[in-house]
Design a protein around this motif. Structure first.
Motif, PDB file in Angstrom:
ATOM      1  N   SER A 109       0.888  -1.163  -0.063  1.00  0.00           N
ATOM      2  CA  SER A 109      -0.176   0.048  -0.006  1.00  0.00           C
ATOM      3  C   SER A 109       0.698   1.282  -0.019  1.00  0.00           C
ATOM      4  CB  SER A 109      -0.899   0.172   1.150  1.00  0.00           C
ATOM      5  OG  SER A 109      -1.677   1.210   1.252  1.00  0.00           O
ATOM      6  N   ASP A 110       0.250   2.264  -0.663  1.00  0.00           N
ATOM      7  CA  ASP A 110       0.917   3.761  -0.326  1.00  0.00           C
ATOM      8  C   ASP A 110       0.608   4.283   0.846  1.00  0.00           C
ATOM      9  OD1 ASP A 110       1.642   3.425  -3.231  1.00  0.00           O
ATOM     10  OD2 ASP A 110      -0.095   4.607  -3.986  1.00  0.00           O
ATOM     11  N   GLU A 111      -0.399   3.689   1.641  1.00  0.00           N
ATOM     12  CA  GLU A 111      -0.499   4.193   2.864  1.00  0.00           C
ATOM     13  C   GLU A 111       0.415   3.571   3.846  1.00  0.00           C
ATOM     14  OE1 GLU A 111      -3.075   6.470   3.610  1.00  0.00           O
ATOM     15  OE2 GLU A 111      -3.512   6.789   1.351  1.00  0.00           O
ATOM     16  N   GLU A 112       1.043   4.429   4.563  1.00  0.00           N
ATOM     17  CA  GLU A 112       2.195   4.242   5.486  1.00  0.00           C
ATOM     18  C   GLU A 112       1.274   3.261   6.951  1.00  0.00           C
ATOM     19  OE1 GLU A 112       5.593   5.628   8.676  1.00  0.00           O
ATOM     20  OE2 GLU A 112       4.323   7.398   7.266  1.00  0.00           O
ATOM     21  N   ALA A 113       0.040   3.898   7.062  1.00  0.00           N
ATOM     22  CA  ALA A 113      -0.662   3.332   8.266  1.00  0.00           C
ATOM     23  C   ALA A 113      -0.762   1.675   7.891  1.00  0.00           C
ATOM     24  CB  ALA A 113      -1.898   3.964   8.437  1.00  0.00           C
ATOM     25  N   ASP A 114      -1.334   1.468   6.608  1.00  0.00           N
ATOM     26  CA  ASP A 114      -1.572   0.213   6.079  1.00  0.00           C
ATOM     27  C   ASP A 114      -0.138  -0.720   6.332  1.00  0.00           C
ATOM     28  OD1 ASP A 114      -4.331   0.295   6.013  1.00  0.00           O
ATOM     29  OD2 ASP A 114      -4.359   0.265   4.167  1.00  0.00           O
ATOM     30  N   ARG A 115       0.785  -0.265   5.910  1.00  0.00           N
ATOM     31  CA  ARG A 115       1.946  -1.008   5.876  1.00  0.00           C
ATOM     32  C   ARG A 115       2.277  -1.461   7.386  1.00  0.00           C
ATOM     33  NH1 ARG A 115       3.552   2.938   2.254  1.00  0.00           N
ATOM     34  NH2 ARG A 115       5.122   3.837   3.701  1.00  0.00           N
ATOM     35  N   GLU A 116       2.472  -0.290   8.266  1.00  0.00           N
ATOM     36  CA  GLU A 116       2.572  -0.774   9.656  1.00  0.00           C
ATOM     37  C   GLU A 116       1.787  -1.760  10.101  1.00  0.00           C
ATOM     38  OE1 GLU A 116       2.719   3.357  11.320  1.00  0.00           O
ATOM     39  OE2 GLU A 116       4.403   3.932  10.430  1.00  0.00           O
ATOM     40  N   ALA A 117       0.326  -1.722   9.931  1.00  0.00           N
ATOM     41  CA  ALA A 117      -0.590  -2.661  10.401  1.00  0.00           C
ATOM     42  C   ALA A 117       0.092  -3.998   9.980  1.00  0.00           C
ATOM     43  CB  ALA A 117      -1.751  -2.244  10.176  1.00  0.00           C
ATOM     44  N   ALA A 118       0.192  -4.001   8.618  1.00  0.00           N
ATOM     45  CA  ALA A 118       0.459  -5.467   8.060  1.00  0.00           C
ATOM     46  C   ALA A 118       1.830  -6.095   8.378  1.00  0.00           C
ATOM     47  CB  ALA A 118       0.672  -5.278   6.581  1.00  0.00           C
ATOM     48  N   ALA A 119       2.599  -5.119   8.957  1.00  0.00           N
ATOM     49  CA  ALA A 119       4.036  -5.667   9.561  1.00  0.00           C
ATOM     50  C   ALA A 119       3.823  -6.095  10.848  1.00  0.00           C
ATOM     51  CB  ALA A 119       5.028  -4.345   9.647  1.00  0.00           C
ATOM     52  N   LYS A 120       2.778  -5.719  11.592  1.00  0.00           N
ATOM     53  CA  LYS A 120       2.655  -6.267  12.989  1.00  0.00           C
ATOM     54  C   LYS A 120       1.904  -7.588  13.042  1.00  0.00           C
ATOM     55  CE  LYS A 120       1.887  -1.879  14.997  1.00  0.00           C
ATOM     56  NZ  LYS A 120       1.364  -0.755  15.699  1.00  0.00           N
ATOM     57  N   VAL A 121       1.336  -8.108  12.108  1.00  0.00           N
ATOM     58  CA  VAL A 121       0.913  -9.425  12.057  1.00  0.00           C
ATOM     59  C   VAL A 121       1.598 -10.436  11.276  1.00  0.00           C
ATOM     60  CG1 VAL A 121      -1.598  -8.266  12.007  1.00  0.00           C
ATOM     61  CG2 VAL A 121      -0.532  -9.368   9.929  1.00  0.00           C
ATOM     62  N   GLY A 122       1.356 -11.701  11.735  1.00  0.00           N
ATOM     63  CA  GLY A 122       1.989 -12.856  11.035  1.00  0.00           C
ATOM     64  C   GLY A 122       1.211 -13.759  10.551  1.00  0.00           C
ATOM     65  N   ILE A 123       1.381 -14.843   9.666  1.00  0.00           N
ATOM     66  CA  ILE A 123       0.293 -15.776   9.057  1.00  0.00           C
ATOM     67  C   ILE A 123       0.620 -17.175   9.030  1.00  0.00           C
ATOM     68  CG2 ILE A 123       1.873 -15.448   6.830  1.00  0.00           C
ATOM     69  CD1 ILE A 123      -0.480 -15.573   5.353  1.00  0.00           C
ATOM     70  N   ILE A 124      -0.472 -17.837   9.310  1.00  0.00           N
ATOM     71  CA  ILE A 124      -0.454 -19.148   9.533  1.00  0.00           C
ATOM     72  C   ILE A 124      -1.261 -19.792   8.315  1.00  0.00           C
ATOM     73  CG2 ILE A 124      -1.256 -21.100  10.894  1.00  0.00           C
ATOM     74  CD1 ILE A 124      -0.675 -19.166  13.183  1.00  0.00           C
ATOM     75  N   PHE A 125      -0.727 -20.746   7.656  1.00  0.00           N
ATOM     76  CA  PHE A 125      -1.499 -21.565   6.712  1.00  0.00           C
ATOM     77  C   PHE A 125      -2.157 -22.840   7.341  1.00  0.00           C
ATOM     78  CE2 PHE A 125       1.001 -19.360   3.691  1.00  0.00           C
ATOM     79  CZ  PHE A 125       0.395 -18.924   2.817  1.00  0.00           C
ATOM     80  N   PRO A 126      -3.674 -22.639   7.766  1.00  0.00           N
ATOM     81  CA  PRO A 126      -4.146 -23.726   8.700  1.00  0.00           C
ATOM     82  C   PRO A 126      -4.025 -24.982   7.927  1.00  0.00           C
ATOM     83  CG  PRO A 126      -5.576 -21.745   8.321  1.00  0.00           C
ATOM     84  CD  PRO A 126      -4.441 -21.679   7.336  1.00  0.00           C
ATOM     85  N   ASN A 127      -4.006 -25.974   8.865  1.00  0.00           N
ATOM     86  CA  ASN A 127      -4.480 -27.479   8.536  1.00  0.00           C
ATOM     87  C   ASN A 127      -3.436 -27.859   7.341  1.00  0.00           C
ATOM     88  OD1 ASN A 127      -6.997 -26.324   9.012  1.00  0.00           O
ATOM     89  ND2 ASN A 127      -7.372 -28.309   9.643  1.00  0.00           N
ATOM     90  N   GLN A 128      -2.090 -27.397   7.702  1.00  0.00           N
ATOM     91  CA  GLN A 128      -1.180 -28.391   6.633  1.00  0.00           C
ATOM     92  C   GLN A 128      -0.704 -29.714   7.262  1.00  0.00           C
ATOM     93  OE1 GLN A 128       0.574 -26.068   3.901  1.00  0.00           O
ATOM     94  NE2 GLN A 128      -1.662 -25.525   4.496  1.00  0.00           N
ATOM     95  N   GLY A 129      -1.245 -30.187   8.413  1.00  0.00           N
ATOM     96  CA  GLY A 129      -0.643 -31.568   8.722  1.00  0.00           C
ATOM     97  C   GLY A 129      -1.865 -32.367   8.245  1.00  0.00           C
ATOM     98  N   ASP A 130      -2.706 -31.786   7.743  1.00  0.00           N
ATOM     99  CA  ASP A 130      -3.967 -32.892   7.327  1.00  0.00           C
ATOM    100  C   ASP A 130      -4.447 -32.489   5.785  1.00  0.00           C
ATOM    101  OD1 ASP A 130      -6.167 -30.853   8.268  1.00  0.00           O
ATOM    102  OD2 ASP A 130      -5.231 -31.386  10.369  1.00  0.00           O
ATOM    103  N   ARG A 131      -5.772 -31.925   5.922  1.00  0.00           N
ATOM    104  CA  ARG A 131      -6.312 -31.602   4.514  1.00  0.00           C
ATOM    105  C   ARG A 131      -5.805 -30.525   3.882  1.00  0.00           C
ATOM    106  NH1 ARG A 131      -9.771 -30.137   8.584  1.00  0.00           N
ATOM    107  NH2 ARG A 131     -10.768 -28.079   8.321  1.00  0.00           N
ATOM    108  N   GLY A 132      -5.289 -29.538   4.512  1.00  0.00           N
ATOM    109  CA  GLY A 132      -4.657 -28.217   3.741  1.00  0.00           C
ATOM    110  C   GLY A 132      -5.447 -26.858   4.053  1.00  0.00           C
ATOM    111  N   THR A 133      -5.133 -25.994   3.438  1.00  0.00           N
ATOM    112  CA  THR A 133      -5.859 -24.667   3.510  1.00  0.00           C
ATOM    113  C   THR A 133      -6.662 -24.552   2.742  1.00  0.00           C
ATOM    114  OG1 THR A 133      -3.743 -23.695   4.820  1.00  0.00           O
ATOM    115  CG2 THR A 133      -5.264 -22.078   3.595  1.00  0.00           C
ATOM    116  N   HIS A 134      -8.096 -23.787   3.274  1.00  0.00           N
ATOM    117  CA  HIS A 134      -9.024 -23.489   2.499  1.00  0.00           C
ATOM    118  C   HIS A 134      -8.712 -22.395   1.507  1.00  0.00           C
ATOM    119  CE1 HIS A 134     -12.961 -22.442   1.284  1.00  0.00           C
ATOM    120  NE2 HIS A 134     -13.002 -20.909   1.575  1.00  0.00           N
ATOM    121  N   VAL A 135      -8.935 -22.714   0.100  1.00  0.00           N
ATOM    122  CA  VAL A 135      -8.517 -21.980  -0.906  1.00  0.00           C
ATOM    123  C   VAL A 135      -9.912 -21.573  -1.484  1.00  0.00           C
ATOM    124  CG1 VAL A 135      -6.030 -22.196  -1.136  1.00  0.00           C
ATOM    125  CG2 VAL A 135      -8.003 -23.645  -2.413  1.00  0.00           C
TER     126      VAL A 135
END
Length: 355
Positions: free
Chosen positions: A244-270
């Motif tokens: 994003s061109d918006e600094e606030a959005d870039r800062e918010a995104a930097a504060k969160v991590g991501i987990i792809f759920p259910n990688q040990g079984d059926r996989g992530t919902h797409v």
């Protein structure tokens, strides 16, 4: 006097004849009759509203000489328009941003099956209709995001754990009216059964940090602001905030991590953005050419880079903003399930109090 009168009448008639416009020649008439009506067009009814799509349509015209005429509105409005127009509709292609909406269109019997070897080879089986009624064009994963300063990434690994009591008052998510959540619940019904999914839903509702509100970006912003600790979002929203061109959005995104759920079984919902060819399409051949073009490698790169979505075709790198997320395993369930389980998902969410 009679002779003079006859002479005057004759002169007057000659003058009128000379003043009359010249009748078209037989050559001119034959040219007009033989001028062919153009069939170099494809009409698209699209619920996607991205500049990237316009660039792709322009590239298709440059490559083929076929003009792309686009009518944009939300899916409900487009489906209503198709119903009004009936067999007289000029539409050739319907584009939607979720398999659930494609399923709704299918339930109204607007698609014709498309037997394209190219599309069948390029689009994975789980991301196209079993009978060729629609095909995925882009892919997005619905993932768990978490506050990096308050949650460890090994604390949660699957969707089922969103209902764990440890997350009481800590979960942020969109409303049940959101099609992405409806499709997720529909997929869970397929994986877990309706009874187990309803119990899961009740647990998730009990864990809400606030009344569901806003879009996926708002869930990310809420976590960054401390209003919740974990949430569920589509990957492309996080990718858009990173870019994003918006600094606030870039800062918010930097504060969160991501987990792809259910990688040990059926996989992530797409889920997908996808398209199908209208049953009454007046330009069917051109419509097939357009869908095939949109699954070519370069088109897939433009699609994904422009909106931060994953390419639907295997072997093409994702946008740079998504590369740090790493690779993941998809849930292989066919996306048509999101539509067939949609009504059960809606009723279940309503019973759980997910508003």
């Amino acid at each position: 006097m009679i002779k003079r009168l006859i002479l005057l009448i004759a002169c007057f008639a000659l003058a009128l004849a000379c003043a009359s416009p010249e009748a078209p020649s037989s050559d001119t008439e034959s040219q007009a009759d033989s001028a062919p009506a153009t069939d170099q067009v494809v009409n698209v009814y699209s619920a996607r509203h991205y500049d990237t799509d316009e660039k792709l349509y322009a590239a298709f015209t440059d490559a083929t000489g076929i003009d792309v005429e686009v009518t944009e509105a939300d899916s409900a409005a487009l489906l209503e328009r198709l119903a009004r127009e009936g067999d007289q509709s000029p539409a050739d292609v319907f584009v939607a941003v979720d398999a659930g909406r494609l399923a709704l269109a299918d339930s109204r019997d607007i698609f014709q099956p498309t037997d394209s070897e190219i599309l069948n080879q390029r689009v994975p089986e789980n991301l196209r209709h079993p009978d060729g009624l629609w095909f995925g064009l882009t892919k997005r994963a619905r993932v768990i995001v978490y506050a990096k300063d308050r949650v460890q990434p090994d604390e949660i690994s699957n969707y089922e754990e969103l209902a764990d009591e440890k997350w009481r008052g800590r979960v942020v998510i969109r409303s049940s009216t959101n099609i992405y959540n409806q499709s997720l619940v529909a997929a869970l019904i397929d994986a877990l059964g309706e009874e187990a999914t309803e119990a899961w839903c009740e647990g998730v509702v009990a864990n809400f940090a606030r009344t569901p509100q806003g879009g996926d970006r708002d869930q990310i912003r809420a976590i960054a602001a401390g209003e919740g600790d974990i949430g569920v979002v589509n990957t492309y929203y996080l990718g858009q905030m990173i870019a994003s061109d918006e600094e606030a959005d870039r800062e918010a995104a930097a504060k969160v991590g991501i987990i792809f759920p259910n990688q040990g079984d059926r996989g992530t919902h797409v889920n997908i953005a996808g398209a199908g060819i209208i049953k009454s399409a007046p330009n069917q051949a051109n419509a097939v050419k357009l869908l095939e073009f949109l699954t070519e490698e370069e088109a897939q790169r433009i699609f994904s880079d422009g909106n931060k979505e994953y390419p639907v075709v295997d072997g093409i790198a994702p946008p740079v903003e998504l590369e740090p997320f790493g690779s993941f395993k998809d849930d292989p369930v066919n996306a048509s399930v999101f539509g067939s389980n949609a009504q059960a998902a809606l009723e279940l969410m309503d019973r759980c109090g997910w508003r």
